[in-house]
Design a protein around this motif. Structure first.
Motif, PDB file in Angstrom:
ATOM      1  N   LYS A   1      83.623 108.639 -62.643  1.00  0.00           N
ATOM      2  CA  LYS A   1      83.157 108.946 -61.294  1.00  0.00           C
ATOM      3  C   LYS A   1      81.786 109.602 -61.391  1.00  0.00           C
ATOM      4  N   LEU A   2      80.849 109.093 -60.614  1.00  0.00           N
ATOM      5  CA  LEU A   2      79.503 109.652 -60.652  1.00  0.00           C
ATOM      6  C   LEU A   2      79.525 111.114 -60.215  1.00  0.00           C
ATOM      7  N   PRO A   3      78.787 111.986 -60.900  1.00  0.00           N
ATOM      8  CA  PRO A   3      78.744 113.396 -60.500  1.00  0.00           C
ATOM      9  C   PRO A   3      78.130 113.552 -59.108  1.00  0.00           C
ATOM     10  N   ALA A   4      78.558 114.577 -58.409  1.00  0.00           N
ATOM     11  CA  ALA A   4      77.990 114.872 -57.101  1.00  0.00           C
ATOM     12  C   ALA A   4      76.541 115.331 -57.264  1.00  0.00           C
ATOM     13  N   VAL A   5      75.825 115.376 -56.143  1.00  0.00           N
ATOM     14  CA  VAL A   5      74.413 115.769 -56.186  1.00  0.00           C
ATOM     15  C   VAL A   5      74.258 117.166 -56.779  1.00  0.00           C
ATOM     16  N   ARG A   6      75.151 118.088 -56.392  1.00  0.00           N
ATOM     17  CA  ARG A   6      75.090 119.451 -56.932  1.00  0.00           C
ATOM     18  C   ARG A   6      75.271 119.444 -58.445  1.00  0.00           C
TER      19      ARG A   6
END
Length: 326
Positions: free
Chosen positions: A125-130
């Motif tokens: 899962k791609l990391p969130a922007v934060r």
């Protein structure tokens, strides 16, 4: 703000200060008094393990042997003791020996970023922007801390860089590996046994009765502080703070640890800490706030050893870890 909350804030900050100061006292023992890292972590794990188990038995009324009854829990505990406890203790104090308490503590604080990267890869899962911003800040901060802006040359030794980054990896393992145990048993029981087992095994590397270095009242008091204040008392304060103000706020306040380690190291041991060191440290410590705030609650992907839904920040900052350091 009521007195109960204020008390929680004070306890969290005191825990951070005790953890940070224990790193600086370790620097004093290693660099000024010539005490070996191996002896210090052997004694610390043995004594701290015994103290934590006594705390669990006398104050929390825990059955100390219950964790050994399920075979899978015994295996998990020994795995945690070796690959989590011993590794995080040794790499952290070795980083201090080769650099200083402030640098070692800050580098170890990149561990939560490594946890976030690992979870993103594991669950595809791609990391969130934060999280992406935290990774960028941690990378920039580490570069500034170890190069002082001259990216073609290290400002610290290769050994210091290796052990500093290794301590961050060890912290990630330390945080993730015992999750199922920590959801089943009291953290004092898990950490206490892991320390005692780790100390016993590391005794074969350096026997606790073979103390080296120069010992005087200051060396003895430094060792006592590391073992008692930097472990048992800090642990007790931290857990009490969690009950008062919650794990998220306590984790954020505990981020004062690198600041405490650095300030004492600079003013007591005259450790050089330049402007770029402070900027790099700020970048790394800021990742704590980025990873522990914001985001919606979601269930942990299947396979993660926990009975309850957790936020990413809850997982990343499951902070029973600072029976380390720190």
């Amino acid at each position: 703000m009521n007195k109960f909350v204020v008390k929680g804030f004070i306890m969290a900050i005191l825990a951070a200060i005790f953890w940070g100061f224990s790193g600086t006292f370790g620097q004093f023992l290693f660099q000024v008094r010539g005490v070996s890292v191996e002896w210090m972590i052997t004694v610390r794990m043995l004594v701290s393990g015994i103290l934590l188990l006594l705390y669990a038995a006398l104050f929390q009324k825990e059955d100390l042997l219950t964790i050994f009854r399920p075979k899978k829990d015994s295996i998990a505990l020994f795995t945690f003791a070796i690959f989590g406890m011993v590794s995080v203790q040794y790499t952290y104090f070795a980083a201090i020996q080769h650099s200083n308490a402030g640098t070692a503590t800050v580098l170890q604080y990149s561990g939560p970023v490594m946890i976030a990267i690992f979870l993103a890869v594991k669950y595809r899962k791609l990391p969130a922007v934060r999280t992406l911003l935290a990774i960028l800040m941690a990378t920039l901060g580490t570069l500034l801390l170890v190069t002082h802006g001259n990216f073609g040359e290290l400002a610290i030794s290769k050994a210091a860089l290796f052990f500093g980054l290794a301590s961050a990896v060890a912290l990630a393992v330390y945080t993730l590996q015992p999750l199922r145990l920590l959801h089943t048993y009291k953290s004092s029981l898990v950490i206490g046994w892991a320390m005692l087992i780790g100390g016993f095994l590391f005794s074969f590397v350096h026997a606790p009765w073979e103390a080296d270095g120069q010992w005087d009242i200051f060396a003895v008091l430094s060792a006592v502080f590391i073992i008692v204040f930097g472990t048992l008392i800090a642990f007790t304060l931290y857990m009490a703070s969690v009950k008062s103000i919650g794990g998220q706020m306590t984790s954020l306040l505990a981020s004062a640890e690198p600041l405490a380690a650095t300030l004492l190291s600079v003013y007591w041991l005259q450790t050089s800490f330049k402007l770029l060191d402070w900027i790099g440290s700020l970048c790394i410590i800021s990742t704590v706030f980025l990873l522990s705030t914001g985001g919606s609650r979601s269930r942990v992907p299947s396979g993660l050893p926990t009975k309850q839904p957790l936020r990413m920040r809850d997982l990343v900052f499951l902070r029973s870890r600072r029976m380390k350091r720190k």
